[in-house]
Design an enzyme around this catalytic site. Structure first.
Site, PDB file in Angstrom:
ATOM      1  N   ASP A 165       0.869  -1.178   0.000  1.00 42.01           N
ATOM      2  CA  ASP A 165       0.000   0.000   0.000  1.00 42.01           C
ATOM      3  C   ASP A 165       0.907   1.229   0.000  1.00 42.01           C
ATOM      4  O   ASP A 165       2.111   1.135   0.260  1.00 42.01           O
ATOM      5  CB  ASP A 165      -0.906  -0.002   1.241  1.00 42.01           C
ATOM      6  CG  ASP A 165      -1.827   1.221   1.285  1.00 42.01           C
ATOM      7  OD1 ASP A 165      -2.311   1.647   0.209  1.00 42.01           O
ATOM      8  OD2 ASP A 165      -2.044   1.779   2.372  1.00 42.01           O
ATOM      9  N   TYR A 195      -0.488   8.454  -2.466  1.00 45.49           N
ATOM     10  CA  TYR A 195      -0.466   8.151  -3.905  1.00 45.49           C
ATOM     11  C   TYR A 195      -1.600   8.892  -4.626  1.00 45.49           C
ATOM     12  O   TYR A 195      -1.518   9.167  -5.807  1.00 45.49           O
ATOM     13  CB  TYR A 195      -0.683   6.653  -4.143  1.00 45.49           C
ATOM     14  CG  TYR A 195       0.499   5.726  -3.949  1.00 45.49           C
ATOM     15  CD1 TYR A 195       1.678   6.155  -3.323  1.00 45.49           C
ATOM     16  CD2 TYR A 195       0.441   4.413  -4.399  1.00 45.49           C
ATOM     17  CE1 TYR A 195       2.737   5.284  -3.143  1.00 45.49           C
ATOM     18  CE2 TYR A 195       1.502   3.543  -4.231  1.00 45.49           C
ATOM     19  CZ  TYR A 195       2.651   3.966  -3.603  1.00 45.49           C
ATOM     20  OH  TYR A 195       3.698   3.093  -3.439  1.00 45.49           O
ATOM     21  N   GLY A 196      -2.666   9.160  -3.882  1.00 43.89           N
ATOM     22  CA  GLY A 196      -3.906   9.654  -4.486  1.00 43.89           C
ATOM     23  C   GLY A 196      -3.808  10.987  -5.206  1.00 43.89           C
ATOM     24  O   GLY A 196      -4.677  11.321  -6.003  1.00 43.89           O
ATOM     25  N   CYS A 248      -4.456  -1.249  -2.100  1.00 43.96           N
ATOM     26  CA  CYS A 248      -4.578   0.200  -2.302  1.00 43.96           C
ATOM     27  C   CYS A 248      -5.513   0.415  -3.486  1.00 43.96           C
ATOM     28  O   CYS A 248      -5.226  -0.056  -4.602  1.00 43.96           O
ATOM     29  CB  CYS A 248      -3.192   0.773  -2.592  1.00 43.96           C
ATOM     30  SG  CYS A 248      -3.168   2.513  -3.024  1.00 43.96           S
ATOM     31  N   ASN A 249      -6.621   1.091  -3.250  1.00 42.83           N
ATOM     32  CA  ASN A 249      -7.571   1.357  -4.339  1.00 42.83           C
ATOM     33  C   ASN A 249      -6.925   2.203  -5.437  1.00 42.83           C
ATOM     34  O   ASN A 249      -7.164   1.987  -6.625  1.00 42.83           O
ATOM     35  CB  ASN A 249      -8.786   2.128  -3.806  1.00 42.83           C
ATOM     36  CG  ASN A 249      -9.650   1.302  -2.880  1.00 42.83           C
ATOM     37  OD1 ASN A 249     -10.680   0.800  -3.268  1.00 42.83           O
ATOM     38  ND2 ASN A 249      -9.225   1.147  -1.634  1.00 42.83           N
ATOM     39  N   GLU A 251      -1.486   8.717   8.211  1.00 43.18           N
ATOM     40  CA  GLU A 251      -0.053   8.384   8.199  1.00 43.18           C
ATOM     41  C   GLU A 251       0.679   9.062   9.367  1.00 43.18           C
ATOM     42  O   GLU A 251       1.734   8.629   9.787  1.00 43.18           O
ATOM     43  CB  GLU A 251       0.585   8.838   6.870  1.00 43.18           C
ATOM     44  CG  GLU A 251       0.175   8.002   5.671  1.00 43.18           C
ATOM     45  CD  GLU A 251       0.742   6.585   5.697  1.00 43.18           C
ATOM     46  OE1 GLU A 251       1.896   6.410   6.113  1.00 43.18           O
ATOM     47  OE2 GLU A 251      -0.002   5.643   5.333  1.00 43.18           O
ATOM     48  N   CYS A 287     -10.915   3.621   0.003  1.00 46.06           N
ATOM     49  CA  CYS A 287      -9.474   3.749   0.271  1.00 46.06           C
ATOM     50  C   CYS A 287      -9.171   2.894   1.490  1.00 46.06           C
ATOM     51  O   CYS A 287      -9.926   2.916   2.468  1.00 46.06           O
ATOM     52  CB  CYS A 287      -9.134   5.219   0.543  1.00 46.06           C
ATOM     53  SG  CYS A 287      -7.464   5.499   1.157  1.00 46.06           S
ATOM     54  N   THR A 288      -8.078   2.136   1.420  1.00 41.32           N
ATOM     55  CA  THR A 288      -7.817   1.175   2.499  1.00 41.32           C
ATOM     56  C   THR A 288      -7.396   1.848   3.806  1.00 41.32           C
ATOM     57  O   THR A 288      -7.366   1.196   4.851  1.00 41.32           O
ATOM     58  CB  THR A 288      -6.746   0.144   2.074  1.00 41.32           C
ATOM     59  OG1 THR A 288      -5.569   0.846   1.650  1.00 41.32           O
ATOM     60  CG2 THR A 288      -7.261  -0.720   0.934  1.00 41.32           C
ATOM     61  N   HIS A 289      -7.068   3.111   3.750  1.00 46.60           N
ATOM     62  CA  HIS A 289      -6.804   3.841   4.998  1.00 46.60           C
ATOM     63  C   HIS A 289      -8.103   4.124   5.766  1.00 46.60           C
ATOM     64  O   HIS A 289      -8.090   4.312   6.984  1.00 46.60           O
ATOM     65  CB  HIS A 289      -6.141   5.194   4.712  1.00 46.60           C
ATOM     66  CG  HIS A 289      -4.682   5.128   4.396  1.00 46.60           C
ATOM     67  ND1 HIS A 289      -4.203   4.598   3.225  1.00 46.60           N
ATOM     68  CD2 HIS A 289      -3.586   5.546   5.098  1.00 46.60           C
ATOM     69  CE1 HIS A 289      -2.868   4.701   3.210  1.00 46.60           C
ATOM     70  NE2 HIS A 289      -2.483   5.271   4.338  1.00 46.60           N
TER      71      HIS A 289
HETATM   72  N1  DGL Z   1      -4.655   3.261   0.808  1.00 47.69           N
HETATM   73  C1  DGL Z   1      -4.632   3.973  -0.452  1.00 47.69           C
HETATM   74  C2  DGL Z   1      -5.921   3.656  -1.209  1.00 47.69           C
HETATM   75  O1  DGL Z   1      -6.561   2.664  -0.948  1.00 47.69           O
HETATM   76  C3  DGL Z   1      -4.381   5.407  -0.181  1.00 47.69           C
HETATM   77  C4  DGL Z   1      -3.923   6.137  -1.379  1.00 47.69           C
HETATM   78  C5  DGL Z   1      -3.086   7.328  -1.096  1.00 47.69           C
HETATM   79  O2  DGL Z   1      -1.971   7.147  -0.617  1.00 47.69           O
HETATM   80  O3  DGL Z   1      -3.535   8.440  -1.402  1.00 47.69           O
HETATM   81  O4  DGL Z   1      -6.298   4.355  -2.128  1.00 47.69           O
END
Ligand code: DGL
Length: 259
Positions: free
Chosen positions: A10, A42-43, A73-74, A151, A183-185
């Site tokens: 992720d 990442y988003g 991670c989506n 984070e 989002c997995t967060h």
């Molecule tokens: N956990 C990531 C997801 O599922 C977060 C993406 C990010 O870092 O913005 O999208």
């Protein structure tokens, strides 16, 4: 049958919500988790940047002898999984926002989706939404700032509460009865979401569905670990180790690694 580990990555600590589902459903499996927190979120990155980071994470997990990779991670799934599948000769399991169950079960004909900009702007997300959203009001909301707060260990902070109040209001105005966590967060927002949303709004994510899909693929490809040894879970993170440790608990091996 294979006792090699399952690789999970992720953009940071969020995919640990998926790891927990995997560990519960597949207790025999060994796992290696990469938290690329150095590059989170990442988003807000370009599609090419997300692809490059996903390739880097995959290469490291393959070097560590993983038999299959879960893109937890989506944002990475919706932007890069096709490229990963074409490039690497190993099975991949991805995660996408659970639009389908929300769309099928909504009574108010209005659903909310909270996800990153990268996910909401992806072609894969548009295709899935178009498939299921006929006749529904779909309120898409970019969760700008949420991943960075998590984070930083601030999932339940006042700053997070204020952000969520702003993001949820248009959904409440539209009378949603389902909120999809894309989002997995975001499962780490549950305490605040339960506080801020009316009781009738159901909150869904894709974590359990991913673990079930993983089990199915391991069975189909004869990759389950049949050896009943004590399972080993290794976590690598390229920033501080304390936040991920606080989300996981003290029983896991967490190592700082520069990748
Ligand atoms: N956990 C990531 C997801 O599922 C977060 C993406 C990010 O870092 O913005 O999208």
């Amino acid at each position: 049958m294979s006792s090699r580990p399952i690789g999970i990555f992720d953009s940071g600590v969020g995919g640990t919500s998926i790891f927990k589902e995997i560990e519960a459903l597949l207790p025999n499996e060994h796992t290696i988790y990469l938290a690329d927190s150095k590059n989170a979120p990442y988003g807000i990155k370009t599609k090419q940047e997300i692809i490059d980071l996903s390739i880097k994470n995959t290469q490291l997990l393959i070097e560590k002898n993983c038999k299959l990779i879960v893109v937890a991670c989506n944002t990475a799934t919706t932007n890069a999984i096709e490229i990963l599948r074409n490039r690497f000769n190993i099975p991949f399991i991805g995660i996408e926002p659970a639009i389908k169950p929300a769309a099928l079960h909504t009574q108010t004909k209005a659903i909310g989706i909270l996800a990153t900009k990268g996910t909401l702007s992806s072609q894969l997300f548009h295709e899935t939404t178009n498939l299921y959203s006929n006749g529904l009001k779909v309120i898409e909301q970019e969760g700008e700032g949420i991943v960075s707060l998590i984070e930083n260990g601030e999932a339940e902070s006042d700053a997070m509460r204020s952000l969520l109040q702003i993001y949820l209001q248009p959904m409440l105005d539209a009378n949603i009865d389902y909120l999809v966590l894309g989002c997995t967060h975001y499962p780490y927002l549950m305490p605040l979401l339960l506080e801020l949303l009316p009781k009738h709004v159901k909150i869904i994510d894709s974590g359990l569905a991913v673990a079930k899909q993983l089990k199915l693929i391991l069975e189909q490809q004869h990759l389950l670990n049949s050896k009943l040894t004590h399972s080993n879970h290794q976590f690598y993170i390229n920033t501080r180790t304390d936040i991920i440790a606080s989300l996981l608990g003290s029983q896991y091996k967490i190592e700082a690694l520069d990748f």
